[in-house]
Design a protein around this motif. Structure first.
Motif, PDB file in Angstrom:
ATOM      1  N   ALA A  24      92.514 111.170  22.632  1.00  0.00           N
ATOM      2  CA  ALA A  24      93.337 112.442  22.371  1.00  0.00           C
ATOM      3  C   ALA A  24      93.572 112.232  20.730  1.00  0.00           C
ATOM      4  O   ALA A  24      93.740 113.366  19.930  1.00  0.00           O
ATOM      5  CB  ALA A  24      94.756 112.469  23.117  1.00  0.00           C
ATOM      6  N   LEU A  25      94.164 111.137  20.358  1.00  0.00           N
ATOM      7  CA  LEU A  25      94.399 110.990  18.849  1.00  0.00           C
ATOM      8  C   LEU A  25      93.197 111.332  17.989  1.00  0.00           C
ATOM      9  O   LEU A  25      93.303 111.948  16.966  1.00  0.00           O
ATOM     10  CB  LEU A  25      94.773 109.366  18.328  1.00  0.00           C
ATOM     11  N   SER A  26      92.135 110.759  18.239  1.00  0.00           N
ATOM     12  CA  SER A  26      90.954 110.903  17.478  1.00  0.00           C
ATOM     13  C   SER A  26      90.279 112.253  17.629  1.00  0.00           C
ATOM     14  O   SER A  26      90.029 112.868  16.562  1.00  0.00           O
ATOM     15  CB  SER A  26      89.673 110.110  17.803  1.00  0.00           C
ATOM     16  N   ALA A  27      90.295 112.938  18.685  1.00  0.00           N
ATOM     17  CA  ALA A  27      89.795 114.223  18.722  1.00  0.00           C
ATOM     18  C   ALA A  27      90.844 115.312  18.054  1.00  0.00           C
ATOM     19  O   ALA A  27      90.376 116.129  17.416  1.00  0.00           O
ATOM     20  CB  ALA A  27      90.006 114.769  20.359  1.00  0.00           C
ATOM     21  N   GLU A  28      91.988 115.087  18.247  1.00  0.00           N
ATOM     22  CA  GLU A  28      93.105 115.740  17.619  1.00  0.00           C
ATOM     23  C   GLU A  28      93.027 115.760  15.856  1.00  0.00           C
ATOM     24  O   GLU A  28      92.804 116.739  15.221  1.00  0.00           O
ATOM     25  CB  GLU A  28      94.528 115.736  18.165  1.00  0.00           C
ATOM     26  N   PHE A  29      92.709 114.451  15.606  1.00  0.00           N
ATOM     27  CA  PHE A  29      92.533 114.142  14.095  1.00  0.00           C
ATOM     28  C   PHE A  29      91.340 114.950  13.566  1.00  0.00           C
ATOM     29  O   PHE A  29      91.559 115.706  12.376  1.00  0.00           O
ATOM     30  CB  PHE A  29      92.344 112.563  13.917  1.00  0.00           C
ATOM     31  N   LEU A  30      90.303 114.924  14.132  1.00  0.00           N
ATOM     32  CA  LEU A  30      88.948 115.636  13.702  1.00  0.00           C
ATOM     33  C   LEU A  30      89.399 117.143  13.733  1.00  0.00           C
ATOM     34  O   LEU A  30      88.870 117.972  12.844  1.00  0.00           O
ATOM     35  CB  LEU A  30      87.862 115.401  14.444  1.00  0.00           C
ATOM     36  N   ALA A  31      89.842 117.490  14.724  1.00  0.00           N
ATOM     37  CA  ALA A  31      90.185 119.114  14.975  1.00  0.00           C
ATOM     38  C   ALA A  31      90.849 119.553  13.916  1.00  0.00           C
ATOM     39  O   ALA A  31      90.573 120.626  13.371  1.00  0.00           O
ATOM     40  CB  ALA A  31      90.567 119.236  16.300  1.00  0.00           C
ATOM     41  N   VAL A  32      92.188 118.791  13.576  1.00  0.00           N
ATOM     42  CA  VAL A  32      92.717 119.253  12.474  1.00  0.00           C
ATOM     43  C   VAL A  32      92.088 119.312  11.178  1.00  0.00           C
ATOM     44  O   VAL A  32      92.281 120.271  10.301  1.00  0.00           O
ATOM     45  CB  VAL A  32      94.227 118.272  12.317  1.00  0.00           C
ATOM     46  N   VAL A  33      91.455 118.404  10.660  1.00  0.00           N
ATOM     47  CA  VAL A  33      90.804 118.312   9.553  1.00  0.00           C
ATOM     48  C   VAL A  33      89.908 119.553   9.262  1.00  0.00           C
ATOM     49  O   VAL A  33      89.819 119.999   8.394  1.00  0.00           O
ATOM     50  CB  VAL A  33      90.202 116.815   9.495  1.00  0.00           C
ATOM     51  N   LEU A  34      88.867 119.696  10.507  1.00  0.00           N
ATOM     52  CA  LEU A  34      87.989 120.679  10.419  1.00  0.00           C
ATOM     53  C   LEU A  34      88.574 122.212  10.766  1.00  0.00           C
ATOM     54  O   LEU A  34      87.814 123.267  10.652  1.00  0.00           O
ATOM     55  CB  LEU A  34      86.907 120.209  11.219  1.00  0.00           C
ATOM     56  N   GLY A  35      89.917 122.087  11.113  1.00  0.00           N
ATOM     57  CA  GLY A  35      90.356 123.625  11.456  1.00  0.00           C
ATOM     58  C   GLY A  35      90.095 124.052  12.840  1.00  0.00           C
ATOM     59  O   GLY A  35      89.580 125.260  13.060  1.00  0.00           O
ATOM     60  N   LEU A  36      89.724 123.163  13.767  1.00  0.00           N
ATOM     61  CA  LEU A  36      89.279 123.616  14.935  1.00  0.00           C
ATOM     62  C   LEU A  36      90.127 123.227  16.063  1.00  0.00           C
ATOM     63  O   LEU A  36      91.440 122.728  15.819  1.00  0.00           O
ATOM     64  CB  LEU A  36      87.924 122.728  15.444  1.00  0.00           C
ATOM     65  N   GLU A  37      89.873 123.232  17.255  1.00  0.00           N
ATOM     66  CA  GLU A  37      90.689 123.114  18.483  1.00  0.00           C
ATOM     67  C   GLU A  37      90.313 122.202  19.286  1.00  0.00           C
ATOM     68  O   GLU A  37      89.090 121.970  19.411  1.00  0.00           O
ATOM     69  CB  GLU A  37      91.190 124.252  19.121  1.00  0.00           C
ATOM     70  N   VAL A  38      91.313 121.229  20.190  1.00  0.00           N
ATOM     71  CA  VAL A  38      90.501 120.341  21.073  1.00  0.00           C
ATOM     72  C   VAL A  38      90.436 121.052  22.399  1.00  0.00           C
ATOM     73  O   VAL A  38      91.408 121.973  22.582  1.00  0.00           O
ATOM     74  CB  VAL A  38      91.601 119.013  21.286  1.00  0.00           C
ATOM     75  N   GLY A  39      89.411 120.984  23.250  1.00  0.00           N
ATOM     76  CA  GLY A  39      89.047 121.603  24.324  1.00  0.00           C
ATOM     77  C   GLY A  39      89.876 120.823  25.683  1.00  0.00           C
ATOM     78  O   GLY A  39      90.360 119.842  25.322  1.00  0.00           O
ATOM     79  N   ALA A  40      89.933 121.484  26.743  1.00  0.00           N
ATOM     80  CA  ALA A  40      90.380 120.848  28.142  1.00  0.00           C
ATOM     81  C   ALA A  40      89.636 119.730  28.299  1.00  0.00           C
ATOM     82  O   ALA A  40      88.291 119.645  28.081  1.00  0.00           O
ATOM     83  CB  ALA A  40      90.443 121.795  28.978  1.00  0.00           C
TER      84      ALA A  40
END
Length: 135
Positions: A24-40
């Motif tokens: 969760a931490l790593s997925a959210e980190f990348l999503a935030v940096v790239l301006g994306l969202e983490v999926g279900a």
């Protein structure tokens, strides 16, 4: 989105697994940096959809060392500054080079802009605005 491909004879990357101590931490980190969202969550995976048919599926691996990998993301020119600003906002140093020797700088390879940064698990992430010119 259709399940048919635009180029029926092409081989395309569909997804890859990214090992992480805390998915969760790593997925959210990348999503935030790239301006994306983490999926279900999808089974043991936590996906980040890159928007081009490729998904990074984060997988928690807590019983073995994580072997750092390199992931490069082609981002539109108009989104590059936002990614750099988000790295700065969360206190992550970016570099002009893959060996992380030029902190706080970007590169201008192939007429574009690029930068490297480490994710929470030590993966070497790259953002770039132009494709590399290969011989």
């Amino acid at each position: 989105m259709s399940n048919t491909r635009q180029y029926p004879n092409a081989v395309e990357l569909n997804h890859t697994v990214v090992h992480a101590r805390d998915r969760a931490l790593s997925a959210e980190f990348l999503a935030v940096v790239l301006g994306l969202e983490v999926g279900a969550p999808f089974g043991p995976f936590l996906p980040v959809d890159l928007g081009n048919g490729v998904t990074l599926d984060y997988y928690a691996m807590t019983d073995e060392p994580i072997q750092p990998q390199h992931y490069a993301f082609l981002v539109p020119e108009e989104r590059f500054d936002g990614a750099i600003a988000r790295l700065e906002a969360v206190g992550v140093t970016y570099y002009a080079d893959p060996h992380h020797c030029e902190p706080g700088r970007i590169n201008r390879l192939f007429g574009g802009r690029g930068a490297y940064f480490a994710d929470p698990d030590g993966h070497n992430m790259e953002i770039m605005t132009r494709l590399y010119v290969r011989p």
